[in-house]
Design an enzyme around this catalytic site. Sequence first.
Site, PDB file in Angstrom:
ATOM      1  N   LEU A 136       0.852  -1.191   0.000  1.00  0.00           N
ATOM      2  CA  LEU A 136       0.000   0.000   0.000  1.00  0.00           C
ATOM      3  C   LEU A 136       0.886   1.240   0.000  1.00  0.00           C
ATOM      4  O   LEU A 136       1.974   1.228   0.579  1.00  0.00           O
ATOM      5  CB  LEU A 136      -0.881   0.019   1.241  1.00  0.00           C
ATOM      6  N   GLU A 191      -9.916   0.494   8.218  1.00  0.00           N
ATOM      7  CA  GLU A 191      -9.717  -0.766   8.951  1.00  0.00           C
ATOM      8  C   GLU A 191      -8.393  -0.715   9.688  1.00  0.00           C
ATOM      9  O   GLU A 191      -7.476  -0.026   9.248  1.00  0.00           O
ATOM     10  CB  GLU A 191      -9.615  -1.941   7.956  1.00  0.00           C
ATOM     11  N   LYS A 205      -4.703  -1.807  10.547  1.00  0.00           N
ATOM     12  CA  LYS A 205      -3.659  -2.457   9.746  1.00  0.00           C
ATOM     13  C   LYS A 205      -2.902  -3.399  10.679  1.00  0.00           C
ATOM     14  O   LYS A 205      -2.052  -2.985  11.467  1.00  0.00           O
ATOM     15  CB  LYS A 205      -2.719  -1.399   9.161  1.00  0.00           C
ATOM     16  N   ASP A 216      -0.479  -5.999  12.257  1.00  0.00           N
ATOM     17  CA  ASP A 216       0.947  -6.232  12.064  1.00  0.00           C
ATOM     18  C   ASP A 216       1.237  -7.728  12.152  1.00  0.00           C
ATOM     19  O   ASP A 216       1.700  -8.229  13.170  1.00  0.00           O
ATOM     20  CB  ASP A 216       1.705  -5.462  13.160  1.00  0.00           C
ATOM     21  N   GLU A 254      -4.609 -11.306   7.082  1.00  0.00           N
ATOM     22  CA  GLU A 254      -3.389 -11.225   7.872  1.00  0.00           C
ATOM     23  C   GLU A 254      -3.437 -12.284   8.963  1.00  0.00           C
ATOM     24  O   GLU A 254      -4.434 -12.387   9.690  1.00  0.00           O
ATOM     25  CB  GLU A 254      -3.357  -9.823   8.488  1.00  0.00           C
ATOM     26  N   TYR A 256      -9.681  -9.656   5.045  1.00  0.00           N
ATOM     27  CA  TYR A 256     -10.195  -8.345   4.663  1.00  0.00           C
ATOM     28  C   TYR A 256     -10.467  -8.150   3.177  1.00  0.00           C
ATOM     29  O   TYR A 256     -10.902  -7.087   2.778  1.00  0.00           O
ATOM     30  CB  TYR A 256      -9.248  -7.228   5.132  1.00  0.00           C
ATOM     31  N   LYS A 299       0.181   5.256   8.942  1.00  0.00           N
ATOM     32  CA  LYS A 299       1.060   4.548   9.882  1.00  0.00           C
ATOM     33  C   LYS A 299       1.162   5.317  11.188  1.00  0.00           C
ATOM     34  O   LYS A 299       1.261   6.547  11.173  1.00  0.00           O
ATOM     35  CB  LYS A 299       2.459   4.409   9.275  1.00  0.00           C
ATOM     36  N   CYS A 344      40.791   1.257  12.705  1.00  0.00           N
ATOM     37  CA  CYS A 344      39.862   0.389  13.436  1.00  0.00           C
ATOM     38  C   CYS A 344      40.045   0.629  14.940  1.00  0.00           C
ATOM     39  O   CYS A 344      41.175   0.596  15.434  1.00  0.00           O
ATOM     40  CB  CYS A 344      40.153  -1.071  13.090  1.00  0.00           C
ATOM     41  N   CYS A 354      41.724  -2.851  16.444  1.00  0.00           N
ATOM     42  CA  CYS A 354      43.064  -3.359  16.121  1.00  0.00           C
ATOM     43  C   CYS A 354      43.945  -2.301  15.456  1.00  0.00           C
ATOM     44  O   CYS A 354      45.065  -2.596  15.053  1.00  0.00           O
ATOM     45  CB  CYS A 354      42.956  -4.589  15.232  1.00  0.00           C
ATOM     46  N   CYS A 403      37.106  -2.397   8.598  1.00  0.00           N
ATOM     47  CA  CYS A 403      38.448  -2.730   9.066  1.00  0.00           C
ATOM     48  C   CYS A 403      38.898  -3.890   8.181  1.00  0.00           C
ATOM     49  O   CYS A 403      38.243  -4.932   8.148  1.00  0.00           O
ATOM     50  CB  CYS A 403      38.394  -3.175  10.529  1.00  0.00           C
ATOM     51  N   CYS A 417      41.364  -9.108  13.156  1.00  0.00           N
ATOM     52  CA  CYS A 417      40.865  -8.177  14.175  1.00  0.00           C
ATOM     53  C   CYS A 417      40.033  -8.966  15.194  1.00  0.00           C
ATOM     54  O   CYS A 417      39.109  -9.699  14.811  1.00  0.00           O
ATOM     55  CB  CYS A 417      40.013  -7.120  13.481  1.00  0.00           C
TER      56      CYS A 417
HETATM   57  S1  IVH Z   1      -5.466  -4.228   2.144  1.00  0.00           S
HETATM   58  C1  IVH Z   1      -2.609  -4.094  -1.902  1.00  0.00           C
HETATM   59  N1  IVH Z   1      -6.150  -4.251   4.651  1.00  0.00           N
HETATM   60  O1  IVH Z   1      -0.637  -4.323   5.030  1.00  0.00           O
HETATM   61  C2  IVH Z   1      -2.588  -4.609  -0.534  1.00  0.00           C
HETATM   62  N2  IVH Z   1      -3.891  -4.754   4.144  1.00  0.00           N
HETATM   63  O2  IVH Z   1       1.069  -2.436   3.426  1.00  0.00           O
HETATM   64  C3  IVH Z   1      -3.892  -4.303   0.086  1.00  0.00           C
HETATM   65  N3  IVH Z   1      -2.514  -5.320   6.084  1.00  0.00           N
HETATM   66  O3  IVH Z   1       0.326  -6.443   2.433  1.00  0.00           O
HETATM   67  C4  IVH Z   1      -4.012  -4.828   1.393  1.00  0.00           C
HETATM   68  N4  IVH Z   1      -4.093  -5.106   7.596  1.00  0.00           N
HETATM   69  O4  IVH Z   1      -0.255  -7.481   4.661  1.00  0.00           O
HETATM   70  C5  IVH Z   1      -5.152  -4.419   3.779  1.00  0.00           C
HETATM   71  N5  IVH Z   1      -6.925  -4.248   6.830  1.00  0.00           N
HETATM   72  C6  IVH Z   1      -5.938  -4.439   5.968  1.00  0.00           C
HETATM   73  C7  IVH Z   1      -4.648  -4.819   6.387  1.00  0.00           C
HETATM   74  C8  IVH Z   1      -3.643  -4.962   5.429  1.00  0.00           C
HETATM   75  C9  IVH Z   1      -2.813  -5.400   7.380  1.00  0.00           C
HETATM   76  C10 IVH Z   1      -1.177  -5.528   5.502  1.00  0.00           C
HETATM   77  C11 IVH Z   1      -1.157  -6.468   4.328  1.00  0.00           C
HETATM   78  C12 IVH Z   1      -0.580  -5.685   3.188  1.00  0.00           C
HETATM   79  C13 IVH Z   1       0.124  -4.576   3.889  1.00  0.00           C
HETATM   80  C14 IVH Z   1       0.147  -3.361   2.981  1.00  0.00           C
END
Ligand code: IVH
Length: 696
Positions: A82, A127, A129, A131, A184, A236, A326, A420, A423, A436, A441
């Site tokens: 994204l 939504e 995101k 991890d 995910e 998703y 982010k 370095c 040494c 180095c 070393c």
């Molecule tokens: S939509 C084209 N929805 O974030 C990819 N991605 O940076 C569209 N991810 O590769 C993905 N939560 O692994 C989407 N609610 C969400 C998400 C999500 C986590 C991750 C996913 C994607 C990455 C994109």
Amino acid sequence: MTGQKAAKQLEQLAQQIDHHEERYRAGEPEISDAAFDEIWDSYRQLADELGVDARQRVDARPGADHSDGFVTVEHRIPMLSLEKLSPNRRDSHGELVSISDQLDAWYLRRRKDLDLAEDAALELVVEPKIDGISASLLYEKGRLVRAVTRGDGKKGDDITRQVRASGAVPERLGKRGNFEIRGELYWPRSAFGAYNEKLRASGDKTIVNPRNGCAGMMKRKDPSGLGDVGIAAFLYQVAWAEGIQLPETQSGVLDWLAELGAPVYSDEFLRAGNADAAFEYCEGYHERRLTLEFDIDGMVIKIDDLSCYDRLGGTGHHPHWGVAYKFPPEQKPTKLLGVSVQVGKSGKLTPVAELEPVFVGGTQVSRASLHNFVELERKDVRIKDTVLVEKAGEIIPQVVAVVPELRPKGTCRIKRPADCPTCATAVVEEDIFIYCPNPECPDQVRERLRHFASRIAMDIEGFGAVLVDQVVSALDVSRPDQLFSLTTEQLSGLERMGKKSADNAMAGLAAAKERGLSKVLTGLSIRHVGTSMAEDLATHFEAATALLSFAERYCDGDDDAVQLVAPDKSTDRGVIEGLARKSADSIFAELNSAQLRGIFEGLRAAGVRLDVLESQLVSVEGVDGKTFVLTGTLPTLKRTDAGDRIKKAGGKVSGSVSKKTDFLVAGQDAGSKLAKAEKLGVNVLDESTLLKMLGD
Ligand code: IVH
């Protein structure tokens, strides 16, 4: 900045990206995702300013995460990334652009792309995101038949058995149609904590964070027991479907998935009428995220109306229908007391910030990475400066920036070291790094041995960093081959080493002798030889003798040898996969050195395998270069094992039948793929014919 200087800076940023991607793939990230994003953003901005051609940009390629021993499956529809709204974006006057302005601009651009009238609505969905690790799940007639990792975006690893065993996604979803769902996989905090607690109690190494842990679980070759660790999923997206009518909106898809019984967290997504409402919802998650059962690193904002997606299109890197918001990781100011220099396994000198201790990201931090001297100079970090320190996840903390207003008088720029620090040998500079050059070393010796024994290299069980340090200091070991002459008596004589641990380490050494050439090459800390280069060299030369004699000829300037690496000036790349001329000069010089030759000789004498394991050998005529698809239950082989055999013989394994498929290997209950193969006139084989082709 002059054009030349800008181009040089762009090249250095690209090298940093390559380096950190390689570290990430090796499972040893040196910097946090946020720091990586910052480098990435600087690259993108500069590449835009310089008008770099899309095909030459490093941001045009998605990252890769293929693991050995997994069947590669091509994605029917690529899994892209994204576009990110970045806290560091600047406008053409160098002014920072706020995230909400960036989101407004993105929303306006999309409205314009769709030719919307000023008063026309364009709904968004927001939504979390998650991890975790993304996966693509294929359901046929309501049954889960395949799960694949994102991989390099075009093809990923088949993790069906692991996903099934984990119980993270429903085995059955609906009754009709075939569809591919993206989502995910993640490890909920409580389940992750409980697992780590058990590891801690039994004295085992704990897992760094839930995401790495989840990725590790999904790459377990033996998935038994995965059902007990508590991996979960958030689905998703429906990337592809046939034989069913899908809802017309993203919010409708989420509701539909929820009705079918898929995990979608209905409480966590919002339909927003405009960019402001979407932004406000994202901001609310700065607090809310702390209360969730899963880690999120941001929010995803998507256009709700799915019929717009095709029209909006995208780049090779990301679609235009969505964007990622982010969260900024926590940052704290503190004083920089000094800069020390660490010497790594290949002699690389890394500047490390010595800080006034500060509590950030949940722990006390008194040292932080400054990455390299190019980075340090770019940030103009000076002793006594107040610097911002960041610790994302549980990765190494780092200095993000200087607070210029708080700089005291009389500071001066930090000089690059000429010698370095360990040494005192005069350093050499190469690309963005300083090295180095003395292989003896003491810091390098220790780091190299630690690396040789580590999981990504020879994986010597029972030989952790502490034992390596002990054999270096107490038993005078300085070269990897000397490890194999150690005795149980020597090891059990070391401090805090019992007979049992010594036996374990000896068994670890014996097992490590069988790892084969690519692991040996990975373990030798040769500059520019990471895991994938080691595999490329091992595959090409097949044995250390051939590799070393080639290195000698190459260093002597033998025309044939040089031609093999760089036949043509315009491509600067020859027949050895992945090897460019510039790295070749350095790699072969090192392989041809007395030091490396001595080590190879020692390894050979110790009985360490220096050829490619038979199972790794490639090229079986009739299979090499051909594309296979496997379907149904085979009588004796598991599909993954059959796939491995095909790949080792030089063939490719794909997940779907197309005109490019050369062979379909069909077992019992082969379904739609067999029908499609027959329709396209693809050769259909049974297992015994495949085994004959493979030479059994
Ligand atoms: S939509 C084209 N929805 O974030 C990819 N991605 O940076 C569209 N991810 O590769 C993905 N939560 O692994 C989407 N609610 C969400 C998400 C999500 C986590 C991750 C996913 C994607 C990455 C994109």
